[in-house]
Design a protein around this motif. Structure first.
Motif, short mmCIF file in Angstrom:
data_model
loop_
_atom_site.label_atom_id
_atom_site.label_comp_id
_atom_site.label_asym_id
_atom_site.label_seq_id
_atom_site.Cartn_x
_atom_site.Cartn_y
_atom_site.Cartn_z
N ALA A 51 0.82 -1.21 0.00
CA ALA A 51 0.00 0.00 0.00
C ALA A 51 0.85 1.25 0.00
O ALA A 51 0.45 2.29 -0.53
N ALA A 52 2.05 1.18 0.60
CA ALA A 52 2.91 2.36 0.74
C ALA A 52 3.49 2.82 -0.59
O ALA A 52 3.99 3.94 -0.71
N GLY A 53 3.45 1.95 -1.61
CA GLY A 53 3.96 2.35 -2.92
C GLY A 53 5.48 2.43 -2.97
O GLY A 53 6.03 3.26 -3.69
N ILE A 54 6.15 1.55 -2.24
CA ILE A 54 7.61 1.56 -2.21
C ILE A 54 8.18 1.48 -3.63
O ILE A 54 7.79 0.64 -4.44
N GLY A 55 9.06 2.42 -3.95
CA GLY A 55 9.71 2.43 -5.26
C GLY A 55 8.89 3.04 -6.38
O GLY A 55 9.30 2.97 -7.55
N LEU A 56 7.75 3.67 -6.05
CA LEU A 56 6.84 4.13 -7.12
C LEU A 56 6.82 5.64 -7.32
O LEU A 56 5.87 6.16 -7.88
N GLY A 57 7.83 6.33 -6.88
CA GLY A 57 7.84 7.77 -7.12
C GLY A 57 8.46 8.54 -5.99
O GLY A 57 9.15 7.97 -5.14
N PRO A 58 8.20 9.84 -5.93
CA PRO A 58 8.79 10.69 -4.90
C PRO A 58 8.35 10.27 -3.50
O PRO A 58 7.25 9.76 -3.30
N HIS A 59 9.25 10.50 -2.57
CA HIS A 59 8.95 10.26 -1.15
C HIS A 59 7.74 11.10 -0.75
O HIS A 59 7.65 12.29 -1.07
N ALA A 60 6.78 10.48 -0.07
CA ALA A 60 5.59 11.21 0.36
C ALA A 60 6.00 12.28 1.37
O ALA A 60 6.63 11.95 2.39
N PRO A 61 5.69 13.54 1.12
CA PRO A 61 6.13 14.63 2.00
C PRO A 61 5.72 14.40 3.45
O PRO A 61 4.58 14.03 3.74
N GLY A 62 6.70 14.57 4.34
CA GLY A 62 6.43 14.48 5.76
C GLY A 62 6.35 13.07 6.31
O GLY A 62 6.15 12.88 7.52
#
Length: 287
Positions: A51-62
């Motif tokens: 669910a966290a989307g590891i490796g799928l784009g920019p780090h989620a802010p914060g």
């Protein structure tokens, strides 16, 4: 000799710099872990790396560094589609226990983000409780010799682990409902990495290893389905929906053991979008 003294000084300096960097990272991890979550979100997402989307784009802010949470995970895609404010608590490596009670690298319970304003809660978890993806990575030999020596062969899954996943999921749903009585609660299972039968070169594992992993994935989906039934949560069965989109397919939703982008045996961008679409469709049908 002078050169030896210089070499020692350089080595000592390097060690000090590395120690300082490690210390700084640990401080950041502790501070992030102790931070109280926002409880005003209309949509709260909980779960593991799928669910966290590891490796799928920019780090989620914060978001905490240890969670490896990105803006490409299905919660962010779904929140944008539904125009809901999102509090994303998903964290790579987390288990159902971490959602309930915290304890993952100083982080509190993921449930703590749910407040009365929540109108949607999604949960995708359980894989780390049973060692599902770790077992796949090990079977594909995409681990170092050091990992093999330190960790060894993953132990077989204890059948009781699936009962624990079901029980914990029921507890999670009940607590989420207590905190947000108006929220719609969705349990979404994992999209499958494996084909309905056998293996393939893209998987990099034997037929026997594939059969064991497939059995674990099917039992995990069944445990999640049972929890949804017992807790009256909405169930989105990605194990069935994604059956023709495993690593071996022409249109995979899951990465293989050595992807050019992303993380082994985790959803790619198409897989994350497919989960978001499936949840949206299920919500629309259940109105």
């Amino acid at each position: 000799m002078a050169w030896r003294r210089t070499a020692r000084a350089i080595l000592l300096g390097t060690i000090c710099v590395i120690a300082a960097l490690i210390g700084a990272v640990l401080i950041v991890i502790v501070v992030q872990g102790k931070r109280k979550p926002d409880t005003s979100g209309q949509y709260v997402a909980m779960g593991s790396s799928f669910a966290a989307g590891i490796g799928l784009g920019p780090h989620a802010p914060g978001s905490p560094l240890v969670c490896m949470r990105t803006t490409g995970g299905y919660p962010h895609l779904l929140a944008r589609d539904l125009a809901l404010s999102l509090v994303d608590m998903t964290c790579s490596g987390s288990t159902t226990d971490h959602i309930l009670d915290g304890g993952q690298m100083f982080l509190g319970p993921q449930l703590d983000a749910i407040g009365p304003a929540a109108r949607l809660v999604t949960i995708t978890t359980g894989g780390n409780d049973i060692g599902y993806i770790g077992g796949l990575i090990h079977a594909s030999a995409k681990v170092s010799a050091i990992d093999h020596a330190l960790v060894g062969k993953p132990p077989p899954v204890d059948p009781r682990a699936f009962d624990k996943v079901t029980g914990n999921l029921v507890r999670i749903v009940k607590e989420a409902r207590r905190r947000a009585p108006l929220a719609r609660i969705v349990l979404a299972s994992y999209p499958p990495a494996l084909p309905p039968s056998g293996s393939c070169p893209a998987l990099g594992i034997s037929d026997d290893a594939a059969a064991k992993a497939r059995d674990a994935a099917d039992h995990l989906a069944a445990a999640t389905r049972k929890a949804a039934r017992l807790s009256d949560a909405l169930f989105v069965d990605m194990n069935i929906i994604g059956a023709e989109h495993g690593v071996c397919s022409a249109d995979p939703w899951i990465n293989g053991p050595a992807p050019r982008t992303g993380v082994p045996f985790h959803p790619n961008a198409e897989g994350a979008q497919a989960v978001a679409d499936a949840i949206r469709a299920s919500l629309d049908r259940s109105r």
